[in-house]
Design an enzyme around this catalytic site. Sequence first.
Site, PDB file in Angstrom:
ATOM      1  N   HIS A  25      12.083  -2.842 -28.891  1.00  0.00           N
ATOM      2  CA  HIS A  25      13.487  -3.265 -28.991  1.00  0.00           C
ATOM      3  C   HIS A  25      14.083  -2.775 -30.310  1.00  0.00           C
ATOM      4  O   HIS A  25      15.154  -2.151 -30.332  1.00  0.00           O
ATOM      5  CB  HIS A  25      13.571  -4.787 -28.901  1.00  0.00           C
ATOM      6  CG  HIS A  25      14.960  -5.324 -29.049  1.00  0.00           C
ATOM      7  ND1 HIS A  25      15.753  -5.627 -27.961  1.00  0.00           N
ATOM      8  CD2 HIS A  25      15.702  -5.614 -30.145  1.00  0.00           C
ATOM      9  CE1 HIS A  25      16.915  -6.080 -28.385  1.00  0.00           C
ATOM     10  NE2 HIS A  25      16.906  -6.082 -29.707  1.00  0.00           N
ATOM     11  N   GLU A  26      13.387  -3.057 -31.401  1.00  0.00           N
ATOM     12  CA  GLU A  26      13.891  -2.646 -32.712  1.00  0.00           C
ATOM     13  C   GLU A  26      13.841  -1.127 -32.868  1.00  0.00           C
ATOM     14  O   GLU A  26      14.687  -0.549 -33.559  1.00  0.00           O
ATOM     15  CB  GLU A  26      13.087  -3.323 -33.820  1.00  0.00           C
ATOM     16  CG  GLU A  26      13.161  -4.845 -33.805  1.00  0.00           C
ATOM     17  CD  GLU A  26      14.577  -5.375 -33.867  1.00  0.00           C
ATOM     18  OE1 GLU A  26      15.445  -4.707 -34.485  1.00  0.00           O
ATOM     19  OE2 GLU A  26      14.839  -6.452 -33.290  1.00  0.00           O
ATOM     20  N   HIS A  29      17.105   0.311 -31.714  1.00  0.00           N
ATOM     21  CA  HIS A  29      18.134   0.256 -32.763  1.00  0.00           C
ATOM     22  C   HIS A  29      17.879   1.335 -33.814  1.00  0.00           C
ATOM     23  O   HIS A  29      18.799   2.045 -34.240  1.00  0.00           O
ATOM     24  CB  HIS A  29      18.112  -1.108 -33.449  1.00  0.00           C
ATOM     25  CG  HIS A  29      18.501  -2.250 -32.569  1.00  0.00           C
ATOM     26  ND1 HIS A  29      19.630  -2.229 -31.771  1.00  0.00           N
ATOM     27  CD2 HIS A  29      17.935  -3.478 -32.387  1.00  0.00           C
ATOM     28  CE1 HIS A  29      19.732  -3.386 -31.119  1.00  0.00           C
ATOM     29  NE2 HIS A  29      18.710  -4.150 -31.474  1.00  0.00           N
TER      30      HIS A  29
END
Length: 377
Positions: A25-26, A29
């Site tokens: 998920h990170e 980003h």
Amino acid sequence: MIESPGLLMTIIAFLLVLGPLVFLHELGHYAAGRWFGVKVDAFSVGFGREIAGFTDRHGTRWKFGWLPLGGYVRFAGDMNPASQPDAEWLQLPAHERARTFQAKPVWQRAIIVAAGPAVNLLLAVLILGGFAAAYGVDRTPATVGGVVQGSAADRAGLQPGDRIAALDGRTIETFSDLSFYTAMHPGERVTVEYLRGGAAQKTDAVIGSVVQRDRFGNEAKIGRFGIERGPPVYAPLPLWQAPAEGTRMVGAILRGTVDGLWQIITGRRSMDEMGGPLRIAKTSGEQLSLGWPALVTFVAFVSINLGFINLLPVPMLDGGHLFFYAIEAVKRGPVSPQTMEWAFRGGLALLLALMIFVTVNDLGAFGVWRGLAGLIG
């Protein structure tokens, strides 16, 4: 007999499920930010004090926090949770300010924020599509093979050979679609559209409700229609069709998630069914004890829910940022810092309250409150 995977297996499974999902998920980003030229100060898996880490040649600190319940990417210039420009940001040299998150146009910031949930959903597409390609796809038609006497299907007048076409307007293509829909709607009245002898017909039915208990002692209320399936039909899936099938399956699960959330909001499902990290940990251990395919499938389900939750328009979540970026794009100017500050304070309070609530629910599901009541009594 109730089986238990044990504390050690539960902890290992929980880390195997949550760790990679948070990292990916990170990473979404991070990758989008780097693509648009944003400097990344820190990439953390876990919160709290750093227990291990290193700094790469780009100046990014990669680290692990002692509390493995999430993670974050901190971009250059992120001096407050709302990622709003402030006096400290304005004091940066021009060349440094150009590499900060706040300096990027709103469409780039939106892509950077949306990339995290998008990676979670993409991972689920790859896992489910991969399983479909490896094991085939269940194409068993939603044809009534038999009707359980006294069941919802029996009371609705359905007969063997009828082909279910839709439930409450939702198209039913396979028996799996039928089973999934009825399981998610216990006790609800639905309109059944079906074909009998090629002629379209319609009737109403109230889906039955049963409490199902698994080998680990978990109980869940599910819907039962009382229809027996016909001979199973499994079709091989070419690898090139796997992404489309994975996308279809993720879409179906997301629709079921939205249905379940709406049922809780409207009181048709108990709020006790809402779980948090403790219940995820418990289920992770149970799935690992069933084998790696079960655990990897569970990873896909958790990844879908992680992506979905992060897209909700709640300040402090990715969806909250996207909501304010949409307002900024429409009004051609950022939301005022005061509005953002109060919104994010409210969002933080809401998330903390939700965490407390689901933790209390989880402890109740583990029998903690019943045990304490017994000791006091």
